[in-house]
Design an enzyme around this catalytic site. Structure first.
Site, PDB file in Angstrom:
ATOM      1  CD  GLU A 453      13.618 -49.645  98.232  1.00 14.37           C
ATOM      2  OE1 GLU A 453      13.742 -50.140  99.367  1.00 14.37           O
ATOM      3  OE2 GLU A 453      12.684 -49.962  97.436  1.00 14.37           O
ATOM      4  CG  HIS A 523      19.853 -58.257 104.742  1.00 16.99           C
ATOM      5  ND1 HIS A 523      18.932 -59.226 104.456  1.00 16.99           N
ATOM      6  CD2 HIS A 523      19.147 -57.202 105.203  1.00 16.99           C
ATOM      7  CE1 HIS A 523      17.719 -58.789 104.736  1.00 16.99           C
ATOM      8  NE2 HIS A 523      17.809 -57.556 105.202  1.00 16.99           N
TER       9      HIS A 523
END
Length: 723
Positions: A453, A523
């Site tokens: 990321e 998530h």
């Protein structure tokens, strides 16, 4: 005799093959200028006329060599805080550097915002650095990628009459090289290794300079780097040119860097020069290296001082005699003294300048011009949020050739030929929001990043500095944290720290939130308040399809970095579907929407709590007659205080609801501001409804309790209305 013969050979090489007499003299002048600037700053620090000092001493030969081997205003530079000599060689002046040291208003690098040794010059293509180590390696990768992109797509570099962003013409050259430097200690940082991966894979024209002075503050190189030598660790990266050199030897450094630059400029790939230099002064003036370095070690370094070595070379080869050296040094001393005197007398910044250039002043997303209406169309089909986000991306990419899209799994297919003839369907993101983009716009504009990321955001920063408009995707908000360093210390402050000289208006699309049934810890996270606490970045979070396309288009067209949060549960919900509003529909940031007008209680919320709050409000009115005014904030930073204030003054009761945890959450700031400014308008305490102070569990029976549900909102509305 052997030493004398070697000296003669070296002198002939200097004269005939490498550097002229005049260049050698200028080489020494720049080295000495850098050292005397350091010394003058140290004196000013002792006199308490500056507030910090960190030197380039011992690095001068390697860095002047780099400056003389490259092209200012042509190549691009991402230096670090030891690179004084490089910047002087490129054309930065002592006067510029002294103004930064005193924190003057006229400091051309930052207007008094950055510490000394944070070099910045748009004219010379020296990009504003931070104090963070190795972060700039990824910016350099993005910059090099942008240069290559403009070379392949030159039409994108020219501002057209129809451009709607604060675009300028982009200067680029097909053989430009991007320079980036770090200390050997910084080679431990992950961003350095991530940058090597991408530079190697892309054969990018990047010159890395590792300035190895043996110490990362007090940590010696052998404790920092396995084997004590970074060159041995990286030797197997493909497509690289590697070289190791005595960085205190001016001629050897210049020869080595010229070869490395030529390799990069030829298009064969990146290069890394590992220069062994010394650090004759402490890491900075704030510490004393004698606490951890022996007198014998310091004496050995002093014998390798590049200033003394270069002076001996000039005398030995007859390039200058002692009188000539004395004259040159006297001239440099006078230049440094004059620059210091002028800087000390320079005006300091005024308090009214603090917020200048925190955000764009040319094209802010709060601009009223973004308040447009949907375009009438024969197509009345209602589409999901996912559909309209995908449509918006395609609209904008057709309109603006500078937009590139990348992230994990966002491409349709990476391997060449997979999409031809319909061999594969194509992925287009784990939620399919980028489906079809690569197929339509090609792999130069849409591609898959490594699973890293920081790599995504860091490269995007470098691209945006060069004039591209990256729209990147972080696959799940839960995995945004490796990019946090780039977001907080680089992206958010690029415009402010450079006093408007550089900016990075990227868009980060991020799926966020829970209510997934089985999303679990990794998530289902929310955490928007962490980013709304960061000045310089805009944060929005739509709750429906129409707002999503309008806000995303504004995010792409504005000139600020935007964190665009997309709630996963809302992507394909029946709630909030909308017809396509046309290719120019935009919504300004900082404008809330009244979802349901009411007179008894105000509910402020956003994201996936909006439909849940609406469900509760409708039920409450049906059963009790209590009339709730439901406001969707949409934009979290900035937020619409006018809408909040107007509603609270009308209803005199307010609930702030959000999906994230209750404690230290986004609602706390709004509740505090209401308490401070609207206390006399309240007939009940400000109430918050939010998640438990817990991560989201996997089992649905637990998730339902952890996250705020319609019944929780219903109960809170009823209690506040009857208070």
């Amino acid at each position: 005799m052997a030493e004398k013969a070697q000296s003669v050979v070296r002198g002939r090489e200097v004269e005939k093959n490498l550097l002229s007499r005049e260049q050698m003299i200028e080489f020494y002048r720049l080295m000495y200028l850098s050292r005397r600037t350091d010394d003058r700053e140290i004196m000013l620090k002792r006199q308490q006329k500056i507030f910090f000092q960190i030197s380039c001493a011992g690095h001068e030969a390697l860095l002047v060599a780099a400056g003389m081997a490259m092209r200012p205003g042509y190549d691009w530079f991402f230096p670090y805080y030891r690179d004084r000599a490089l910047c002087l060689a490129l054309g930065n002046t002592v006067a510029d550097q002294m103004l930064q040291a005193v924190g003057a208003a006229s400091d051309p690098a930052s207007g008094g915002r950055q510490m000394p040794s944070h070099w910045t010059s748009p004219k010379l293509n020296i990009v504003s650095p931070s104090s963070s180590t190795a972060t700039q390696c990824l910016h350099a990768v993005g910059c090099a990628e942008a240069g290559r992109y403009f070379t392949r797509h030159p039409s994108a570099a020219t501002k057209s009459e129809t451009d709607y962003r604060a675009y300028k013409d982009v200067k680029f050259h097909g053989d430009e090289v991007t320079y980036v430097s770090i200390g050997e200690g910084s080679t431990s940082q992950g961003e350095f290794w991530e940058s090597l991966n991408t530079a190697s894979n892309g054969k990018l024209p990047i010159l890395y300079i590792v300035e190895d002075n043996g110490y990362a503050i007090s940590t010696p190189v052998e404790a920092n780097t396995p084997g004590g030598n970074i060159s041995r660790l990286i030797a197997n990266f493909p497509n690289f040119h590697f070289a190791e050199v005595d960085g205190t030897d001016a001629v050897a450094s210049y020869r080595t860097i010229v070869e490395a630059v030529e390799y990069c400029r030829s298009g064969r790939g990146p290069a890394l020069v590992h220069g062994h230099v010394i650090r004759p002064y402490s890491h900075s003036f704030s510490e004393d290296e004698r606490d951890y370095r022996s007198a014998e070690e310091l004496e050995a370094d002093a014998l390798r001082d590049p200033i003394a070595k270069m002076q001996v070379l000039l005398l030995r080869e007859g390039i200058l005699d002692q009188a000539g050296i004395d004259e040159l040094e006297a001239s440099v001393n006078a230049e440094v003294q004059a620059a210091a005197d002028a800087a000390v007398a320079a005006a300091l910044p005024v308090a009214s300048s603090i917020l200048k250039n925190q955000y764009s002043e040319d094209l802010s997303p709060t601009d009223p011009r973004y308040a447009t209406e949907p375009t009438a169309s024969d197509d009345k089909n209602e589409r999901t949020m996912a559909d309209l986000i995908n449509t918006c991306l395609k609209d904008e990419m057709r309109r603006d050739e500078r937009i590139v899209v990348f992230g994990e799994d966002v491409a349709d297919a990476t391997r060449e030929g997979a999409l031809k003839g319909g061999k594969v369907k194509g992925k287009g993101g784990v939620f399919k929001l980028t489906a079809g983009l690569q197929t339509e716009f090609g792999s130069d504009r849409v591609w898959n990043s490594p699973l890293a990321e920081a790599n995504i955001v860091g490269r995007a920063i470098g691209m945006a500095v060069r004039g591209l408009k990256p729209v990147v995707e972080i696959q799940f908000f839960d995995y945004i944290w490796p990019a946090m360093h780039q977001m907080r210390n680089e992206l958010s402050v690029m415009r402010w720290r450079s006093n408007g000289a550089f900016s990075s208006p990227i868009v980060m699309r991020v799926p966020i939130g829970g209510y997934l049934t089985g999303g679990s810890i990794y998530h289902s996270q929310s955490g928007e308040s962490i980013f709304t606490h960061t000045p310089g970045v805009r944060v929005v979070m739509p709750s429906n399809a129409l707002d999503a396309i309008g806000l995303l288009r504004t995010a792409i067209r504005c000139d600020d970095p935007v964190l665009f949060l997309e709630h996963k549960r809302l992507y394909r919900e029946t709630f909030g579907r909308a017809a396509y509003p046309g290719p120019d529909y935009t919504i300004p940031f900082g404008k809330a929407k009244i979802v349901r007008p009411g007179k008894d209680v105000t509910v402020l919320t956003y994201g996936a709590v909006v439909p849940r709050a609406l469900q509760a409000a409708v039920k409450l009115h049906r059963e009790t007659g209590i009339d709730v005014e439901l406001i969707d904030l949409r934009s979290l930073s900035p937020f619409d205080w006018d809408a909040i204030s107007t509603s609270v003054k009308k209803t005199n009761r307010v609930i702030v609801a959000h999906e994230d945890m209750l404690s230290w959450g986004y609602g706390a700031e709004i509740a505090a501001k209401i308490g401070e400014e609207l206390f006399h308008d309240l007939d009940a305490p400000v109430r918050r409804v939010a998640a438990m102070d817990s991560f989201v569990a996997y089992a649905p029976v637990l998730e339902d309790v952890i996250l705020p549900q319609p019944e929780d909102l219903y109960k809170a509305m009823l209690e506040i209305a009857r208070f």
